[in-house]
Design a protein around this motif. Structure first.
Motif, PDB file in Angstrom:
ATOM      1  N   ALA A   9       0.835  -1.208   0.000  1.00 54.31           N
ATOM      2  CA  ALA A   9       0.000   0.000   0.000  1.00 54.31           C
ATOM      3  C   ALA A   9       0.866   1.253   0.000  1.00 54.31           C
ATOM      4  O   ALA A   9       0.584   2.227  -0.698  1.00 54.31           O
ATOM      5  N   GLU A  10       1.940   1.208   0.771  1.00 57.65           N
ATOM      6  CA  GLU A  10       2.860   2.344   0.813  1.00 57.65           C
ATOM      7  C   GLU A  10       3.533   2.549  -0.545  1.00 57.65           C
ATOM      8  O   GLU A  10       3.669   3.672  -1.018  1.00 57.65           O
ATOM      9  N   ASN A  11       3.940   1.457  -1.177  1.00 58.34           N
ATOM     10  CA  ASN A  11       4.541   1.547  -2.521  1.00 58.34           C
ATOM     11  C   ASN A  11       3.562   2.149  -3.529  1.00 58.34           C
ATOM     12  O   ASN A  11       3.948   2.985  -4.350  1.00 58.34           O
ATOM     13  N   GLU A  12       2.321   1.718  -3.475  1.00 52.32           N
ATOM     14  CA  GLU A  12       1.300   2.245  -4.397  1.00 52.32           C
ATOM     15  C   GLU A  12       1.068   3.737  -4.147  1.00 52.32           C
ATOM     16  O   GLU A  12       0.915   4.513  -5.088  1.00 52.32           O
ATOM     17  N   ALA A  13       1.054   4.121  -2.882  1.00 53.58           N
ATOM     18  CA  ALA A  13       0.866   5.532  -2.552  1.00 53.58           C
ATOM     19  C   ALA A  13       2.041   6.365  -3.060  1.00 53.58           C
ATOM     20  O   ALA A  13       1.859   7.468  -3.598  1.00 53.58           O
ATOM     21  N   LEU A  14       3.256   5.837  -2.916  1.00 50.46           N
ATOM     22  CA  LEU A  14       4.438   6.540  -3.424  1.00 50.46           C
ATOM     23  C   LEU A  14       4.414   6.647  -4.947  1.00 50.46           C
ATOM     24  O   LEU A  14       4.745   7.696  -5.509  1.00 50.46           O
ATOM     25  N   ALA A  16       1.779   6.740  -6.836  1.00 52.15           N
ATOM     26  CA  ALA A  16       0.751   7.732  -7.171  1.00 52.15           C
ATOM     27  C   ALA A  16       1.289   9.145  -6.947  1.00 52.15           C
ATOM     28  O   ALA A  16       1.054  10.046  -7.761  1.00 52.15           O
ATOM     29  N   ARG A  17       2.011   9.345  -5.870  1.00 56.08           N
ATOM     30  CA  ARG A  17       2.585  10.671  -5.572  1.00 56.08           C
ATOM     31  C   ARG A  17       3.627  11.057  -6.608  1.00 56.08           C
ATOM     32  O   ARG A  17       3.686  12.208  -7.050  1.00 56.08           O
ATOM     33  N   ILE A  18       4.457  10.113  -7.015  1.00 56.81           N
ATOM     34  CA  ILE A  18       5.466  10.367  -8.043  1.00 56.81           C
ATOM     35  C   ILE A  18       4.795  10.742  -9.363  1.00 56.81           C
ATOM     36  O   ILE A  18       5.201  11.699 -10.032  1.00 56.81           O
ATOM     37  N   ALA A  19       3.758  10.016  -9.736  1.00 51.03           N
ATOM     38  CA  ALA A  19       3.024  10.326 -10.968  1.00 51.03           C
ATOM     39  C   ALA A  19       2.420  11.724 -10.895  1.00 51.03           C
ATOM     40  O   ALA A  19       2.454  12.478 -11.872  1.00 51.03           O
ATOM     41  N   GLU A  20       1.887  12.089  -9.749  1.00 50.39           N
ATOM     42  CA  GLU A  20       1.302  13.422  -9.547  1.00 50.39           C
ATOM     43  C   GLU A  20       2.378  14.507  -9.700  1.00 50.39           C
ATOM     44  O   GLU A  20       2.169  15.518 -10.365  1.00 50.39           O
ATOM     45  N   LEU A  21       3.544  14.284  -9.079  1.00 51.29           N
ATOM     46  CA  LEU A  21       4.635  15.249  -9.177  1.00 51.29           C
ATOM     47  C   LEU A  21       5.170  15.351 -10.599  1.00 51.29           C
ATOM     48  O   LEU A  21       5.486  16.454 -11.081  1.00 51.29           O
ATOM     49  N   GLU A  22       5.275  14.224 -11.303  1.00 52.86           N
ATOM     50  CA  GLU A  22       5.727  14.253 -12.699  1.00 52.86           C
ATOM     51  C   GLU A  22       4.759  15.043 -13.571  1.00 52.86           C
ATOM     52  O   GLU A  22       5.177  15.799 -14.452  1.00 52.86           O
TER      53      GLU A  22
END
Length: 183
Positions: A9-14, A16-22
């Protein structure tokens, strides 16, 4: 077992956050390369495109040319009709230029009432022909069907050892020669 689920779950959240920042970075890059008034790229984007064309010329001898375009009489338009109409004249000119070049070429607003066009795979003779066609297109498309627009265009072929600044300076000088010839 619980820790594997938490880790996933933590990996998926990270991710998603990386995709948002990109996505935010991509948006910022687009904004940094865009003119704030017209629907065109800006000087920064144009200079990078000219740098790539200079590199292509150096590696493969690929011809390219730069046009420097100045909208004639914008101060008069601003004084007679207001700055809002002057802005509309700049937007209209940008649209005319964009419509009259190939999709592989680049047109950008490089400042004030000035535009640059990079004609890839064009020699100087072809660039002069395109400049004449663009001058005619601008003159043949009055703003609101009643406010005459004209543009003066300078032309230069890219040469070995050019930088975007030197190529644009030559095209700018050529544009002033064109203005003087017109009177």
């Amino acid at each position: 077992m619980q820790s594997d689920i938490d880790q996933s779950a933590e990996n998926e959240a990270l991710k998603a956050r990386i995709a948002e920042l990109e996505a935010k970075i991509e948006k910022l890059e687009r904004l940094a390369d865009s003119d704030t008034l017209t629907p065109l790229p800006n000087r920064r984007f144009f200079f990078r495109a000219v740098e790539r064309a200079i590199a292509q010329r150096g590696r493969h001898g690929t011809p390219a040319a730069v046009l420097f375009i100045d909208v004639d009489g914008l101060k008069h338009i601003n004084d007679a009709h207001g700055h809002g109409v002057g802005d509309q004249a700049l937007i209209h000119t940008a649209w005319v230029l964009r419509e009259k070049i190939r999709s592989s070429d680049v047109v950008a607003r490089i400042g004030g009432d000035e535009y640059g066009v990079l004609l890839e795979y064009a020699d100087e003779a072809g660039a002069h022909e395109k400049a004449s066609a663009l001058e005619a297109a601008v003159a043949g498309s009055p703003l609101h069907g009643r406010i005459a627009l004209t543009a003066s265009i300078g032309v230069t072929a890219l040469e070995p050892g050019d930088t975007p600044e030197t190529a644009l300076a030559r095209a700018d000088s050529s544009m002033y020669d064109a203005k003087r010839r017109r009177g």
